[in-house]
Design a protein around this motif. Structure first.
Motif, PDB file in Angstrom:
ATOM      1  N   HIS A  68       0.824  -1.209   0.000  1.00  0.00           N
ATOM      2  CA  HIS A  68       0.000   0.000   0.000  1.00  0.00           C
ATOM      3  C   HIS A  68       0.861   1.262   0.000  1.00  0.00           C
ATOM      4  CE1 HIS A  68      -3.867  -2.090   1.645  1.00  0.00           C
ATOM      5  NE2 HIS A  68      -3.525  -2.471   0.435  1.00  0.00           N
ATOM      6  N   GLY A 127       1.215   8.765   0.794  1.00  0.00           N
ATOM      7  CA  GLY A 127       0.235   9.839   0.703  1.00  0.00           C
ATOM      8  C   GLY A 127      -0.027  10.495   2.056  1.00  0.00           C
ATOM      9  N   ALA A 141       1.261   3.782  -2.101  1.00  0.00           N
ATOM     10  CA  ALA A 141       0.650   5.081  -2.405  1.00  0.00           C
ATOM     11  C   ALA A 141      -0.093   5.635  -1.183  1.00  0.00           C
ATOM     12  CB  ALA A 141      -0.300   4.949  -3.593  1.00  0.00           C
ATOM     13  N   ASP A 142      -0.787   4.770  -0.443  1.00  0.00           N
ATOM     14  CA  ASP A 142      -1.552   5.221   0.722  1.00  0.00           C
ATOM     15  C   ASP A 142      -0.630   5.727   1.826  1.00  0.00           C
ATOM     16  OD1 ASP A 142      -2.654   2.977  -0.792  1.00  0.00           O
ATOM     17  OD2 ASP A 142      -4.453   3.279   0.416  1.00  0.00           O
TER      18      ASP A 142
END
Lengths: 191, 190
Positions: free
Chosen positions: B140, B146, B142-143
């Protein structure tokens, strides 16, 4: 009648009522012979496809008494994968699945009605984004029988059609993307 | 007062490379932050839904290179002397704040790059060239990147505001040359 006889009769009645081949199948997610895919139309031009990678579940099925079939599936919402990392991030966010608040998507069947030809209509409750709604899935049995390794398997396919808005997901992706199709490929190993 | 621009820093003033990089980044930090907030709230049907994130990424990557250049300048050149009016506590606070500003800029820019390059995607810079993804991959990615991107950027904005307020305080209240020397202005009587 003595109590022994009553017990014997009760047991006999129970055996007669229960299906001969009634069996529980565990969905073969370990060997990845089961998958949950979904499709959403993109602006009317094409289809975005994705998978829900992690799930588990089981079903009860008996060819002699298919109407007693049932199925339960639990999906890890965070495992959504559309092969585009930033889109998947968006799908996990509070604008879509909100996986930190609603980590699980579940389907629990409530009834199954056979069409008599290996297909049937499965009804159940789908919990998605914290909202539980009844859904109807047309199911087809793909096949069942002995596998080459001493086990016994049965597999089904079916598609659920749902509107994200009804499950409280209200992000505007356009009129063509309001309906999402979930394709279930479910193969189970008899226990 | 006179504007004197030199290549290298001296005791009293910064050289033009550091001065220009400083002000370029001041504009970029605030510009990219508010552009980022605007992007988050854009609807799918916004005509700029694709262009603005592309610009945000491109400018971010350029700023990452500029930051590398700036850190290099800091390494090869000395900083101007601390002002005589600045006590021990002021000097320590200043050094800490400056180090944190660099750290937050680096974190915000790198996390933006890691988020955009998740799944092995190269990050395009204005259709001019593209930066390949890192060879590592996280779960995960990108999460997680982010979240880091959002919070480090927000902290960077907060600290930048404090940094600007401190500079104004030095200029108008203490009346020292803290602000003028990053403007390239040398006072006749320091």
């Amino acid at each position: 009648m003595n109590t022994h006889l009553i017990k014997s009769l009760a047991l006999g009645a129970l055996l007669a009522a229960s299906p001969v081949y009634a069996a529980e199948y565990v969905i073969d997610t370990e060997g990845a012979h089961a998958s949950i895919l979904f499709r959403v139309n993109h602006l009317g031009f094409s289809w975005v496809t994705g998978r829900l990678e992690k799930f588990s579940g089981s079903f009860n099925y008996d060819a002699a008494d298919p109407n007693s079939s049932s199925v339960t599936i639990t999906i890890d919402a965070a495992s959504v994968n559309t092969n585009q990392a930033e889109r998947d991030k968006h799908l996990r966010s509070s604008e879509f699945l909100d996986v930190s608040t609603y980590p699980e998507i579940t389907f629990v069947s409530t009834s199954y009605k056979t069409n008599g030809d290996g297909s049937g209509v499965l009804k159940g409750d789908l919990s998605l984004h914290g909202v539980t709604k009844p859904v109807t899935i047309d199911v087809t049995r793909v096949g069942e029988g002995d596998d080459p390794w001493g086990g016994y398997r049965a597999g089904f396919e079916g598609t659920a059609e749902l509107k994200l808005k009804e499950f409280g997901i209200d992000y505007n992706l356009g009129p063509m993307a309001e309906t999402i199709y979930m394709d279930f490929n479910i193969e189970g190993v008899r226990q | 007062m006179a504007v004197k621009l030199k290549l290298k820093n001296d005791d009293d003033c910064y050289g033009w490379p550091i001065i220009s990089l400083h002000w370029l980044m001041a504009v970029a930090v605030f510009g990219l932050y508010f552009l980022g907030l605007y992007i988050i709230d854009m609807s799918y049907y916004d005509p700029n839904y694709k262009t603005l994130p592309h610009w945000h990424r491109s400018l971010g990557m350029i700023m990452l290179f500029a930051l590398g250049l700036r850190l290099l300048c800091r390494c090869v050149d000395r900083a101007p002397r601390a002002l005589p009016g600045h006590g021990h506590a002021t000097r320590l606070l200043t050094k800490t704040a400056h180090a944190l500003l660099y750290l937050l800029m680096l974190t915000a820019l790198l996390s933006g790059y890691v988020m955009s390059s998740a799944d092995g995607h190269a990050v395009a810079v204005f259709n001019w060239f593209s930066v390949p993804a890192l060879p590592i991959e996280m779960h995960h990615q990108a999460d997680r990147a982010g979240m880091l991107h959002y919070w480090s950027s927000t902290a960077l904005i907060a600290l930048s505001c404090l940094h600007a307020l401190a500079a104004l305080k030095h200029h108008f209240i203490d009346k020292d040359s803290t602000l003028t020397r990053i403007l390239g202005i040398k006072r006749e009587t320091p």
